[in-house]
Each structure stands twice: as C-alpha cells, then as structure tokens.
Design a protein around this motif. Structure first.
Motif, PDB file in Angstrom:
ATOM      1  N   THR A   1      -5.524 -37.164 108.193  1.00  0.00           N
ATOM      2  CA  THR A   1      -6.814 -37.249 108.887  1.00  0.00           C
ATOM      3  C   THR A   1      -7.890 -37.814 107.977  1.00  0.00           C
ATOM      4  OG1 THR A   1      -7.388 -34.974 108.245  1.00  0.00           O
ATOM      5  CG2 THR A   1      -6.208 -35.270 110.328  1.00  0.00           C
ATOM      6  N   ALA A   2      -7.563 -37.937 106.699  1.00  0.00           N
ATOM      7  CA  ALA A   2      -8.452 -38.518 105.686  1.00  0.00           C
ATOM      8  C   ALA A   2      -7.561 -39.012 104.558  1.00  0.00           C
ATOM      9  CB  ALA A   2      -9.436 -37.467 105.167  1.00  0.00           C
ATOM     10  N   PRO A   3      -8.055 -39.872 103.661  1.00  0.00           N
ATOM     11  CA  PRO A   3      -7.231 -40.282 102.523  1.00  0.00           C
ATOM     12  C   PRO A   3      -6.805 -39.072 101.697  1.00  0.00           C
ATOM     13  CG  PRO A   3      -9.171 -41.682 102.712  1.00  0.00           C
ATOM     14  CD  PRO A   3      -9.377 -40.543 103.667  1.00  0.00           C
ATOM     15  N   VAL A   4      -5.554 -39.073 101.258  1.00  0.00           N
ATOM     16  CA  VAL A   4      -5.015 -37.959 100.484  1.00  0.00           C
ATOM     17  C   VAL A   4      -4.362 -38.510  99.214  1.00  0.00           C
ATOM     18  CG1 VAL A   4      -3.435 -36.000 100.420  1.00  0.00           C
ATOM     19  CG2 VAL A   4      -4.589 -36.595 102.565  1.00  0.00           C
ATOM     20  N   ASP A   5      -4.755 -37.962  98.083  1.00  0.00           N
ATOM     21  CA  ASP A   5      -4.140 -38.340  96.807  1.00  0.00           C
ATOM     22  C   ASP A   5      -2.932 -37.451  96.552  1.00  0.00           C
ATOM     23  OD1 ASP A   5      -3.847 -37.772  93.706  1.00  0.00           O
ATOM     24  OD2 ASP A   5      -4.732 -39.752  93.916  1.00  0.00           O
ATOM     25  N   VAL A   6      -1.764 -38.066  96.412  1.00  0.00           N
ATOM     26  CA  VAL A   6      -0.541 -37.333  96.109  1.00  0.00           C
ATOM     27  C   VAL A   6      -0.083 -37.739  94.718  1.00  0.00           C
ATOM     28  CG1 VAL A   6       1.848 -36.852  96.776  1.00  0.00           C
ATOM     29  CG2 VAL A   6       0.116 -37.238  98.545  1.00  0.00           C
ATOM     30  N   ASP A   7      -0.439 -36.930  93.746  1.00  0.00           N
ATOM     31  CA  ASP A   7      -0.035 -37.156  92.358  1.00  0.00           C
ATOM     32  C   ASP A   7      -0.345 -38.586  91.908  1.00  0.00           C
ATOM     33  OD1 ASP A   7       0.910 -36.359  89.914  1.00  0.00           O
ATOM     34  OD2 ASP A   7       3.026 -36.620  90.416  1.00  0.00           O
ATOM     35  N   GLY A   8      -1.563 -39.052  92.237  1.00  0.00           N
ATOM     36  CA  GLY A   8      -2.007 -40.358  91.775  1.00  0.00           C
ATOM     37  C   GLY A   8      -1.793 -41.500  92.749  1.00  0.00           C
ATOM     38  N   VAL A   9      -1.115 -41.233  93.863  1.00  0.00           N
ATOM     39  CA  VAL A   9      -0.900 -42.263  94.884  1.00  0.00           C
ATOM     40  C   VAL A   9      -1.683 -41.873  96.133  1.00  0.00           C
ATOM     41  CG1 VAL A   9       0.778 -43.440  96.349  1.00  0.00           C
ATOM     42  CG2 VAL A   9       1.390 -42.817  93.996  1.00  0.00           C
ATOM     43  N   GLU A  10      -2.498 -42.781  96.628  1.00  0.00           N
ATOM     44  CA  GLU A  10      -3.304 -42.458  97.807  1.00  0.00           C
ATOM     45  C   GLU A  10      -2.607 -42.863  99.099  1.00  0.00           C
ATOM     46  OE1 GLU A  10      -7.084 -44.511  99.611  1.00  0.00           O
ATOM     47  OE2 GLU A  10      -7.788 -43.024  98.125  1.00  0.00           O
ATOM     48  N   ILE A  11      -2.510 -41.894 100.003  1.00  0.00           N
ATOM     49  CA  ILE A  11      -2.070 -42.184 101.364  1.00  0.00           C
ATOM     50  C   ILE A  11      -3.330 -42.366 102.192  1.00  0.00           C
ATOM     51  CG2 ILE A  11      -0.747 -41.396 103.354  1.00  0.00           C
ATOM     52  CD1 ILE A  11       0.841 -39.577 101.552  1.00  0.00           C
ATOM     53  N   PRO A  12      -3.539 -43.526 102.793  1.00  0.00           N
ATOM     54  CA  PRO A  12      -4.765 -43.744 103.571  1.00  0.00           C
ATOM     55  C   PRO A  12      -4.825 -42.834 104.801  1.00  0.00           C
ATOM     56  CG  PRO A  12      -3.660 -45.819 103.055  1.00  0.00           C
ATOM     57  CD  PRO A  12      -2.698 -44.732 102.730  1.00  0.00           C
ATOM     58  N   ALA A  13      -5.984 -42.725 105.382  1.00  0.00           N
ATOM     59  CA  ALA A  13      -6.135 -41.987 106.628  1.00  0.00           C
ATOM     60  C   ALA A  13      -5.378 -42.699 107.750  1.00  0.00           C
ATOM     61  CB  ALA A  13      -7.613 -41.871 106.991  1.00  0.00           C
ATOM     62  N   GLY A  14      -4.878 -41.915 108.686  1.00  0.00           N
ATOM     63  CA  GLY A  14      -4.206 -42.496 109.842  1.00  0.00           C
ATOM     64  C   GLY A  14      -2.774 -42.904 109.612  1.00  0.00           C
ATOM     65  N   GLU A  15      -2.124 -42.340 108.594  1.00  0.00           N
ATOM     66  CA  GLU A  15      -0.729 -42.659 108.309  1.00  0.00           C
ATOM     67  C   GLU A  15       0.176 -41.493 108.709  1.00  0.00           C
ATOM     68  OE1 GLU A  15       0.520 -45.492 107.236  1.00  0.00           O
ATOM     69  OE2 GLU A  15      -1.428 -46.470 106.997  1.00  0.00           O
ATOM     70  N   LEU A  16       1.358 -41.812 109.226  1.00  0.00           N
ATOM     71  CA  LEU A  16       2.353 -40.794 109.560  1.00  0.00           C
ATOM     72  C   LEU A  16       3.101 -40.385 108.297  1.00  0.00           C
ATOM     73  CD1 LEU A  16       3.734 -42.407 112.840  1.00  0.00           C
ATOM     74  CD2 LEU A  16       2.132 -40.502 112.660  1.00  0.00           C
ATOM     75  N   VAL A  17       3.356 -39.079 108.167  1.00  0.00           N
ATOM     76  CA  VAL A  17       3.918 -38.552 106.920  1.00  0.00           C
ATOM     77  C   VAL A  17       5.063 -37.586 107.219  1.00  0.00           C
ATOM     78  CG1 VAL A  17       3.442 -37.285 104.783  1.00  0.00           C
ATOM     79  CG2 VAL A  17       1.661 -38.732 105.802  1.00  0.00           C
ATOM     80  N   LEU A  18       6.183 -37.791 106.533  1.00  0.00           N
ATOM     81  CA  LEU A  18       7.312 -36.870 106.569  1.00  0.00           C
ATOM     82  C   LEU A  18       7.308 -36.043 105.292  1.00  0.00           C
ATOM     83  CD1 LEU A  18      10.133 -39.222 107.907  1.00  0.00           C
ATOM     84  CD2 LEU A  18       9.073 -37.320 109.138  1.00  0.00           C
ATOM     85  N   VAL A  19       7.452 -34.737 105.440  1.00  0.00           N
ATOM     86  CA  VAL A  19       7.452 -33.819 104.299  1.00  0.00           C
ATOM     87  C   VAL A  19       8.837 -33.201 104.208  1.00  0.00           C
ATOM     88  CG1 VAL A  19       6.364 -31.794 103.274  1.00  0.00           C
ATOM     89  CG2 VAL A  19       5.001 -33.366 104.661  1.00  0.00           C
ATOM     90  N   SER A  20       9.558 -33.515 103.133  1.00  0.00           N
ATOM     91  CA  SER A  20      10.968 -33.143 103.016  1.00  0.00           C
ATOM     92  C   SER A  20      11.143 -31.772 102.369  1.00  0.00           C
ATOM     93  CB  SER A  20      11.730 -34.197 102.210  1.00  0.00           C
ATOM     94  OG  SER A  20      13.063 -33.795 102.020  1.00  0.00           O
ATOM     95  N   LEU A  21      11.458 -30.774 103.174  1.00  0.00           N
ATOM     96  CA  LEU A  21      11.748 -29.443 102.649  1.00  0.00           C
ATOM     97  C   LEU A  21      13.066 -29.455 101.870  1.00  0.00           C
ATOM     98  CD1 LEU A  21      10.833 -27.298 105.806  1.00  0.00           C
ATOM     99  CD2 LEU A  21       9.330 -28.089 103.961  1.00  0.00           C
ATOM    100  N   GLY A  22      14.047 -30.179 102.401  1.00  0.00           N
ATOM    101  CA  GLY A  22      15.327 -30.276 101.708  1.00  0.00           C
ATOM    102  C   GLY A  22      15.198 -30.950 100.361  1.00  0.00           C
ATOM    103  N   GLY A  23      14.367 -31.993 100.285  1.00  0.00           N
ATOM    104  CA  GLY A  23      14.142 -32.662  99.003  1.00  0.00           C
ATOM    105  C   GLY A  23      13.440 -31.770  98.013  1.00  0.00           C
ATOM    106  N   ALA A  24      12.428 -31.018  98.474  1.00  0.00           N
ATOM    107  CA  ALA A  24      11.695 -30.114  97.590  1.00  0.00           C
ATOM    108  C   ALA A  24      12.589 -29.018  97.041  1.00  0.00           C
ATOM    109  CB  ALA A  24      10.517 -29.500  98.350  1.00  0.00           C
ATOM    110  N   ASN A  25      13.467 -28.488  97.882  1.00  0.00           N
ATOM    111  CA  ASN A  25      14.310 -27.371  97.469  1.00  0.00           C
ATOM    112  C   ASN A  25      15.463 -27.779  96.567  1.00  0.00           C
ATOM    113  OD1 ASN A  25      12.794 -25.419  98.768  1.00  0.00           O
ATOM    114  ND2 ASN A  25      13.972 -25.539 100.662  1.00  0.00           N
ATOM    115  N   ARG A  26      15.684 -29.084  96.416  1.00  0.00           N
ATOM    116  CA  ARG A  26      16.679 -29.576  95.454  1.00  0.00           C
ATOM    117  C   ARG A  26      16.006 -30.287  94.275  1.00  0.00           C
ATOM    118  NH1 ARG A  26      22.224 -30.219  96.741  1.00  0.00           N
ATOM    119  NH2 ARG A  26      22.772 -28.796  98.453  1.00  0.00           N
ATOM    120  N   ASP A  27      14.705 -30.072  94.089  1.00  0.00           N
ATOM    121  CA  ASP A  27      13.971 -30.727  93.006  1.00  0.00           C
ATOM    122  C   ASP A  27      14.302 -30.046  91.677  1.00  0.00           C
ATOM    123  OD1 ASP A  27      12.159 -31.801  91.213  1.00  0.00           O
ATOM    124  OD2 ASP A  27      10.441 -31.656  92.570  1.00  0.00           O
TER     125      ASP A  27
END
Length: 401
Positions: free
Chosen positions: A293-319
């Motif tokens: 809904t607004a620009p978001v900085d993810v560890d130094g990379v900006e995702i602009p507003a209005g972008e669709l985002v997938l959040v991987s629970l499986g990826g996080a749990n195998r980090d």
C-alpha cells in the motif's frame, strides 16, 4: 508402458511441487526479494528469508484486501483471477479484519481448545480402529482428512456426512489455477450449501459457531456476505492445515527411522516435535497474497507501492540463517520459532487447535502402529499441485508394517 489394468500413467509433477526447497534456497540466495511471473505473465515479488518474512507478516503496508489485489492484477494482465470475491479474515484488512476476528476468537483460545482434547481423542481412536485390520490404507483419505474435518464440523455445527463434498470443493478452490471452471463451480456450490445450512440452523439454534454467527448478523455485526465468507474460511481453513501436517509428518517419520525411534523413546517431547514437523514441512507454504500500500524497504531493496507480493513461509522455515541445519528434521531441535502459522495480526486463529490435533493424532499412530510402513515407492507419491499448500494427495501405508 502401462496396460489396461494399470490405467494411464499420472502426469509428471513439476519439480517445485515435488520438492520446493532447492528453488526456495535459490530465491533466498538471490537477494532479499525476487520477482517471479505467473503463467499468465503477472509479476509478483517474492520474500523468502526468515527475517524479512517475519517483518512482512507484521507490516501493515502489506495489504490483504482481495478486491484491491484483484484490481492491481487487472491493471497488469487481463483475465487473471486471484481468487473469489468472498469476504473473510484472510483477505481483508483492519478494521474489517479486526471486527471479524474478534467475533470468533473465543472459540479458539488455548483453554477452549484444551477442552476439545477428549473429542479429538475419540475421533482419532475411532479412525484408527477402522485401520487396525487393514493391510493397506491411504493415511490422507482414511485418517489425516476425516479427523480435522469431523472436529471442525462439530465446532461450527456443520453436517459431517457431507465431508467428502467439502474436501472436493476445498481442493478445487485451493488449486484453482489447474481448472478455473472447476474453481468457479466449487465456489458456487459451496456457497449455496452454506446458505442452505444457515437457513436450517436459524430454526434450530445450538451451542456452536454457526449459531453465534447468526446471532451476530441479527445484531448488525456481520453482513450476509461476511457470514458466508466466515463459514467458508472456517470450514476450509479449519481442516487443510492439519491434513497436510499429518500427512507430511507421517512421511517424515517413515523417511527418518532414527527420528521415529527417538520420538517413540521420548513421548513427552511430542508437542515440541509437532513444532519441528511444522517447520520442516510448512502446511501452508505460501502466505495469502499481499500487496504494497506504500513503498516498503526489504533489507535494502524497495518494493514500490501497488505491487503484488508472495511471502514464503516454507522458505523462511528452511532459512539456515535462522535454523542451523535447516534442511534436516531434528525432533529435539527445541526451537518453536517457525512461521508455519504466520505472524502478526493474521496469525492463524486455529493454531492451538491444529497443534492439538497433530499431537493427539501422531500419538495415536505411534501407539497403535509402531511398525507403520510406506506401501509402494516414494516416486509414486503425489503432492498437492499448488504453491500455496505443502501436502500429499495421498499416502499409501501398511499399518502393521
């Protein structure tokens, strides 16, 4: 070559469906975020590192309003359906999400769920009794599915005899990319079924969730569409996670006899072991689609507003930066920090119930069938064809080895 008796060879499953973890490892290694494209060409940002996933799940700038997400998709690619237009907690944002969740929260507290243990135990025992004299069984169809479905039907106040239809509708809805027509048909049929049950319950109130929701609607706290969406979410979400957990946990024990033997020797560790099963194979592999809904900085990379985002629970749990030796099943890991149930305001409301069902069901399997074995080969196993869920379509087993 197959014969007429053998039947047609099932289609080969995509490598990611069979084993998503090498791909998720590459996505983590690629950077804080990656951009992937759907089959229709729709771009989506993917977050898969534990630290970033946990932060994203709690960040209100990642919206979940399904109608707004669909509008964003329509601007990019015509004809892409992200899901139905049904309103429920998983595809709404505050204040609607807060209002909807508050209405039913009391049914899923730790105390209320603990009081359900005898019910879960009775259902587990009855299902295992049915398997006791069989040479082979499908652990998913004969145990992992009916157990949580019978529990959630009891909790909601839904007719359990229709559970085969619920499973069929649920599968079509959650794997809608395979067959959009089947998705639409299943959504329509389930919605109509819910409406019929609601009409019947109005003349027969009981001490269940359905009656509570009808009362809330009469008091102006819910709309007609919201009550249907709530029942839809509870019915489908109330069993899917546990079905996948029981199937993948059982397979993990069969694949890791050392861990199976350890758990049999350390039965008091079963609650913690369930957390490790949830981490190792997250039943919901990808969280509900979000958008910025607004620009978001993810560890130094900006995702602009209005972008669709997938959040991987499986990826996080195998980090491996969060869980040492993350690709190994370690039932004595002693770390319950997984994100299998999500995090933040959208954390799974049924987490206590899912863990209880997992503990009781796995304890029953360990006690009743200590020599449980896989019937057939691992190459014959079929995984659910969706990136959102991590579960088996079936798990053929020999209960007595």
């Amino acid at each position: 070559m197959t014969t007429a008796e053998d039947g047609p060879t099932p289609p080969r499953q995509a490598p990611f469906v069979v084993d998503p973890y090498p791909t998720l490892a590459r996505i983590r290694a690629n950077g804080p975020v990656s951009i992937l494209h759907s089959d229709e060409g729709l771009p989506m940002w993917v977050v898969a590192r534990y630290r970033d996933v946990r932060a994203a799940l709690a960040d209100p700038r990642f919206g979940q309003d399904a109608r707004r997400a669909q509008e964003l998709a329509d601007r990019r690619v015509a004809g892409v359906t992200l899901g139905g237009d049904m309103v429920h907690m998983l595809n709404s944002d505050p204040p609607d999400h807060t209002r909807l969740r508050r209405l039913i929260h009391g049914f899923f507290t730790a105390r209320r769920v603990a009081a359900m243990r005898p019910l879960v135990q009775r259902i587990t025992t009855a299902l295992l009794d049915e398997l006791a004299d069989r040479d082979t069984a499908d652990l998913v169809a004969d145990f992992a599915f009916p157990l949580p479905m019978l529990v959630i039907c009891e909790l909601i106040g839904f007719p359990a005899e229709e559970r085969a239809a619920y499973r069929s509708w649920s599968t079509a809805i959650l794997t809608h990319g395979d067959d959009p027509a089947a998705f639409g048909r299943a959504l329509r049929e389930l919605t109509e079924h819910i409406a019929v049950v609601l009409r019947r319950r109005r003349t027969d109130p009981r001490d269940d969730l359905l009656t509570l929701l009808l009362t809330a609607r009469d008091q102006g706290q819910l709309t007609d569409d919201e009550i249907v969406g709530m029942v839809f979410l509870l019915l489908i979400g109330g069993h899917e996670t546990t079905v996948n957990l029981l199937g993948t946990a059982t397979l993990a024990l069969l694949r890791h006899p050392d861990q199976h033997a350890w758990l049999r020797r350390n039965r008091a560790a079963l609650p913690a072991a369930v957390d490790e099963f949830l981490r190792y194979e997250s039943p919901v592999s990808m969280a509900t689609l979000r958008f910025t809904t607004a620009p978001v900085d993810v560890d130094g990379v900006e995702i602009p507003a209005g972008e669709l985002v997938l959040v991987s629970l499986g990826g996080a749990n195998r980090d491996p930066d969060r869980f040492p030796d993350a690709d190994r099943l370690l039932l004595d890991r002693g770390d319950a920090g997984h994100l299998a149930f999500g995090h933040g305001t959208h954390r799974c409301l049924g987490a206590f119930l899912g863990k209880l069902e997992g503990e009781v069901a796995l304890a029953g399997l360990l006690d009743r069938f200590p020599a449980l074995a896989l019937a057939g080969t691992e190459t014959d196993l079929r995984w659910r064809n969706t990136i959102m869920l991590r579960g088996l379509e079936s798990l053929p087993v020999a209960p007595r080895g």
